[in-house]
Design a protein around this motif. Structure first.
Motif, PDB file in Angstrom:
ATOM      1  N   VAL A  37      44.739  44.310  31.086  1.00 17.33           N
ATOM      2  CA  VAL A  37      43.671  43.355  30.791  1.00 17.33           C
ATOM      3  C   VAL A  37      43.870  42.168  31.728  1.00 17.33           C
ATOM      4  N   MET A  38      42.759  41.728  32.331  1.00 17.58           N
ATOM      5  CA  MET A  38      42.809  40.561  33.201  1.00 17.58           C
ATOM      6  C   MET A  38      41.698  39.606  32.787  1.00 17.58           C
ATOM      7  N   ASP A  39      42.063  38.359  32.601  1.00 17.34           N
ATOM      8  CA  ASP A  39      41.078  37.305  32.406  1.00 17.34           C
ATOM      9  C   ASP A  39      40.980  36.562  33.726  1.00 17.34           C
ATOM     10  N   GLU A  40      39.892  36.854  34.458  1.00 13.50           N
ATOM     11  CA  GLU A  40      39.705  36.331  35.809  1.00 13.50           C
ATOM     12  C   GLU A  40      38.599  35.293  35.771  1.00 13.50           C
ATOM     13  N   GLN A  41      38.864  34.158  36.357  1.00 16.33           N
ATOM     14  CA  GLN A  41      37.965  33.022  36.227  1.00 16.33           C
ATOM     15  C   GLN A  41      36.556  33.305  36.750  1.00 16.33           C
ATOM     16  N   LEU A  42      36.414  34.075  37.811  1.00 18.73           N
ATOM     17  CA  LEU A  42      35.091  34.366  38.354  1.00 18.73           C
ATOM     18  C   LEU A  42      34.478  35.635  37.766  1.00 18.73           C
ATOM     19  N   ALA A  43      35.303  36.656  37.552  1.00 18.85           N
ATOM     20  CA  ALA A  43      34.785  37.972  37.123  1.00 18.85           C
ATOM     21  C   ALA A  43      34.779  38.162  35.613  1.00 18.85           C
ATOM     22  N   GLY A  44      35.430  37.265  34.873  1.00 20.58           N
ATOM     23  CA  GLY A  44      35.500  37.415  33.421  1.00 20.58           C
ATOM     24  C   GLY A  44      36.620  38.351  33.004  1.00 20.58           C
ATOM     25  N   ARG A  45      36.466  38.993  31.859  1.00 16.28           N
ATOM     26  CA  ARG A  45      37.497  39.894  31.329  1.00 16.28           C
ATOM     27  C   ARG A  45      37.328  41.280  31.926  1.00 16.28           C
ATOM     28  N   ILE A  46      38.418  41.794  32.456  1.00 14.85           N
ATOM     29  CA  ILE A  46      38.451  43.130  33.052  1.00 14.85           C
ATOM     30  C   ILE A  46      39.453  43.940  32.248  1.00 14.85           C
ATOM     31  N   GLU A  47      39.006  45.067  31.730  1.00 14.04           N
ATOM     32  CA  GLU A  47      39.887  45.916  30.923  1.00 14.04           C
ATOM     33  C   GLU A  47      39.981  47.296  31.535  1.00 14.04           C
ATOM     34  N   ILE A 111      51.875  45.492  35.625  1.00 13.75           N
ATOM     35  CA  ILE A 111      51.214  44.319  35.054  1.00 13.75           C
ATOM     36  C   ILE A 111      50.317  44.798  33.914  1.00 13.75           C
ATOM     37  N   THR A 112      50.582  44.298  32.702  1.00 14.43           N
ATOM     38  CA  THR A 112      49.769  44.679  31.543  1.00 14.43           C
ATOM     39  C   THR A 112      48.721  43.620  31.228  1.00 14.43           C
ATOM     40  N   TYR A 113      49.021  42.372  31.581  1.00 10.84           N
ATOM     41  CA  TYR A 113      48.061  41.285  31.351  1.00 10.84           C
ATOM     42  C   TYR A 113      48.204  40.265  32.472  1.00 10.84           C
ATOM     43  N   MET A 114      47.069  39.725  32.887  1.00  8.09           N
ATOM     44  CA  MET A 114      47.067  38.663  33.891  1.00  8.09           C
ATOM     45  C   MET A 114      45.932  37.702  33.583  1.00  8.09           C
ATOM     46  N   ALA A 115      46.201  36.420  33.722  1.00  5.52           N
ATOM     47  CA  ALA A 115      45.173  35.387  33.613  1.00  5.52           C
ATOM     48  C   ALA A 115      45.182  34.606  34.917  1.00  5.52           C
ATOM     49  N   ASN A 116      43.996  34.310  35.429  1.00  2.18           N
ATOM     50  CA  ASN A 116      43.822  33.704  36.733  1.00  2.18           C
ATOM     51  C   ASN A 116      43.026  32.411  36.572  1.00  2.18           C
ATOM     52  N   TYR A 117      43.582  31.303  37.038  1.00  4.59           N
ATOM     53  CA  TYR A 117      42.929  30.002  36.920  1.00  4.59           C
ATOM     54  C   TYR A 117      42.870  29.334  38.287  1.00  4.59           C
ATOM     55  N   HIS A 118      41.694  28.868  38.673  1.00  2.00           N
ATOM     56  CA  HIS A 118      41.540  28.176  39.946  1.00  2.00           C
ATOM     57  C   HIS A 118      40.240  27.385  39.941  1.00  2.00           C
ATOM     58  N   ASP A 119      40.114  26.513  40.924  1.00  2.00           N
ATOM     59  CA  ASP A 119      38.873  25.784  41.118  1.00  2.00           C
ATOM     60  C   ASP A 119      37.835  26.799  41.591  1.00  2.00           C
ATOM     61  N   THR A 120      36.711  26.889  40.904  1.00  2.00           N
ATOM     62  CA  THR A 120      35.688  27.877  41.266  1.00  2.00           C
ATOM     63  C   THR A 120      34.770  27.391  42.391  1.00  2.00           C
ATOM     64  N   LEU A 121      34.697  26.105  42.629  1.00  2.00           N
ATOM     65  CA  LEU A 121      33.787  25.553  43.632  1.00  2.00           C
ATOM     66  C   LEU A 121      33.962  26.176  45.020  1.00  2.00           C
ATOM     67  N   PRO A 122      35.190  26.328  45.532  1.00  2.00           N
ATOM     68  CA  PRO A 122      35.323  26.897  46.876  1.00  2.00           C
ATOM     69  C   PRO A 122      34.752  28.320  47.007  1.00  2.00           C
ATOM     70  N   PHE A 123      34.677  29.062  45.919  1.00  2.00           N
ATOM     71  CA  PHE A 123      34.216  30.443  45.964  1.00  2.00           C
ATOM     72  C   PHE A 123      32.692  30.564  45.919  1.00  2.00           C
ATOM     73  N   GLN A 124      31.998  29.455  45.747  1.00  2.00           N
ATOM     74  CA  GLN A 124      30.531  29.493  45.742  1.00  2.00           C
ATOM     75  C   GLN A 124      29.986  29.921  47.101  1.00  2.00           C
ATOM     76  N   VAL A 125      30.766  29.780  48.152  1.00  2.00           N
ATOM     77  CA  VAL A 125      30.298  30.199  49.480  1.00  2.00           C
ATOM     78  C   VAL A 125      30.104  31.710  49.541  1.00  2.00           C
ATOM     79  N   LEU A 126      30.768  32.466  48.647  1.00  2.00           N
ATOM     80  CA  LEU A 126      30.595  33.922  48.643  1.00  2.00           C
ATOM     81  C   LEU A 126      29.192  34.308  48.230  1.00  2.00           C
ATOM     82  N   SER A 127      28.607  33.569  47.301  1.00  2.00           N
ATOM     83  CA  SER A 127      27.255  33.882  46.864  1.00  2.00           C
ATOM     84  C   SER A 127      26.209  33.321  47.836  1.00  2.00           C
TER      85      SER A 127
END
Length: 129
Positions: A37-47, A111-127
């Protein structure tokens, strides 16, 4: 490592960043348990590793370059925290710089669980690419 050997948490983390920085996303996905399970700040929960693998197939097209360099690593048994810095360029060449904090739970060398935290603003250039 021989068959049956289990990687330490620190070795899992070393490979996590090595594979990400070399764009070896299939190998990177293999570091996760099937039922991860991954809680990713941009992609949400991935199971599930299969879902993660399908999400990562387009990773090479999103970035012209990608580096996630660990700055501080703390391992305590089967838990770890890593402070890192992402330096990347979008497919169109726009720069991305972000401070990152990841939390990991690692069991039996995966890895059974991972949580990812970061500033999301820099990734807006991807969209915007």
């Amino acid at each position: 490592m021989g068959a049956g050997d289990v990687m330490s948490a620190r070795e899992v983390l070393t490979r996590y960043y090595r594979y990400a920085n070399s764009g070896r996303w299939d190998r990177w996905c293999e570091l996760f348990a099937d039922t991860m399970v991954m809680d990713e700040q941009l992609a949400g929960r991935i199971e599930g590793r299969d879902k993660l693998r399908s999400m990562m197939t387009g990773m090479g097209e999103l970035y012209a370059s990608f580096e996630n360099n660990p700055l501080h690593v703390v391992v305590d048994g089967d838990q770890a925290a890593v402070v890192s810095r992402i330096t990347a360029r979008s497919a169109s060449g726009k720069p991305i710089e972000a401070a990152v904090m990841n939390y990991f739970r690692i069991e039996n060398g995966l890895i059974t669980y991972m949580a990812n935290y970061h500033d999301t603003l820099p990734f807006q250039v991807l969209s915007q690419s």
